[in-house]
Design a protein around this motif. Structure first.
Motif, PDB file in Angstrom:
ATOM      1  N   UNK A 108     -38.682  32.047  -7.922  1.00  0.00           N
ATOM      2  CA  UNK A 108     -37.411  32.632  -7.606  1.00  0.00           C
ATOM      3  C   UNK A 108     -37.341  34.215  -7.558  1.00  0.00           C
ATOM      4  N   UNK A 109     -38.497  34.906  -7.392  1.00  0.00           N
ATOM      5  CA  UNK A 109     -38.517  36.291  -7.058  1.00  0.00           C
ATOM      6  C   UNK A 109     -38.299  36.718  -5.723  1.00  0.00           C
ATOM      7  N   UNK A 110     -37.104  37.445  -5.342  1.00  0.00           N
ATOM      8  CA  UNK A 110     -36.665  38.054  -4.234  1.00  0.00           C
ATOM      9  C   UNK A 110     -37.449  39.008  -3.744  1.00  0.00           C
ATOM     10  N   UNK A 111     -38.071  38.634  -2.350  1.00  0.00           N
ATOM     11  CA  UNK A 111     -38.892  39.674  -1.664  1.00  0.00           C
ATOM     12  C   UNK A 111     -38.377  40.478  -0.422  1.00  0.00           C
ATOM     13  N   UNK A 142     -26.458  34.860  -2.318  1.00  0.00           N
ATOM     14  CA  UNK A 142     -26.556  33.528  -2.965  1.00  0.00           C
ATOM     15  C   UNK A 142     -27.816  33.354  -3.249  1.00  0.00           C
ATOM     16  N   UNK A 143     -28.880  34.418  -3.223  1.00  0.00           N
ATOM     17  CA  UNK A 143     -30.073  34.081  -3.776  1.00  0.00           C
ATOM     18  C   UNK A 143     -30.495  35.216  -4.878  1.00  0.00           C
ATOM     19  N   UNK A 144     -29.434  36.174  -5.142  1.00  0.00           N
ATOM     20  CA  UNK A 144     -29.494  37.041  -6.093  1.00  0.00           C
ATOM     21  C   UNK A 144     -29.541  36.583  -7.675  1.00  0.00           C
ATOM     22  N   UNK A 145     -30.579  36.924  -8.375  1.00  0.00           N
ATOM     23  CA  UNK A 145     -30.566  36.601  -9.666  1.00  0.00           C
ATOM     24  C   UNK A 145     -30.227  37.615 -10.731  1.00  0.00           C
TER      25      UNK A 145
END
Length: 163
Positions: A108-111, A142-145
């Motif tokens: 779930x880490x954004x790259x 939408x992908x941001x945590x």
């Protein structure tokens, strides 16, 4: 040659600037009231911190390409993972305008993979925000945590994020 990009969200920017300047043996290459960045050659890394998020710690990782050809090669590798890839052309974020590709790893880490085109005087593109365009041109909402780039609502349309 590509450069590793690491972005941390911090609570006290000045304290962290002092810490990382001592750790790296140099002052930030870019410094603003809410953001600092070290473009280091040893190790070859683009290390950024900001105090724009309520969630502290790792914001995202990335690969910075030196030119369009390197970014295209990175994009091929991203596509090979078979994970969804989001393209952002001419995105304004972190005092720079860049072409970007975002992907999320299995944890779930954004790259962020990007090629910076030019510097800009603001953290994000204030005109896009005022025109009602996507104010989250840095990171797919939408992908941001991170609370740095939450899904747009009337309450947080002045939020921004970075690369």
């Amino acid at each position: 040659m590509k450069r590793l990009h690491i972005h941390l969200s911090v609570d006290n920017l000045e304290k962290n600037i002092s810490f990382y300047s001592t750790l790296f043996g140099c002052e930030p290459t870019v410094k603003h009231d809410d953001y600092a960045k070290w473009m280091l050659d040893d190790p070859r890394v683009n290390f950024a911190i900001s105090n724009r998020s309520q969630q502290l710690g790792l914001d995202h990782l990335g690969l910075q390409a030196e030119n369009e050809q390197e970014l295209a090669a990175i994009k091929q590798q991203l596509d090979a993972t078979q994970a969804p890839v989001e393209a952002q052309q001419d995105a304004a974020c972190c005092y720079a305008r860049s072409d970007k590709y975002w992907i999320t790893d299995p944890q779930g880490i954004a790259w962020e993979s990007f090629h910076s085109l030019s510097e800009i005087p603001t953290f994000n593109d204030a005109k896009a925000v005022s025109d009602g365009e996507n104010p989250f041109a840095c990171r797919p909402a939408e992908k941001s945590t991170s609370s740095c780039c939450p899904s747009p609502t009337p309450e947080n349309t002045d939020s921004s994020c970075c690369g």
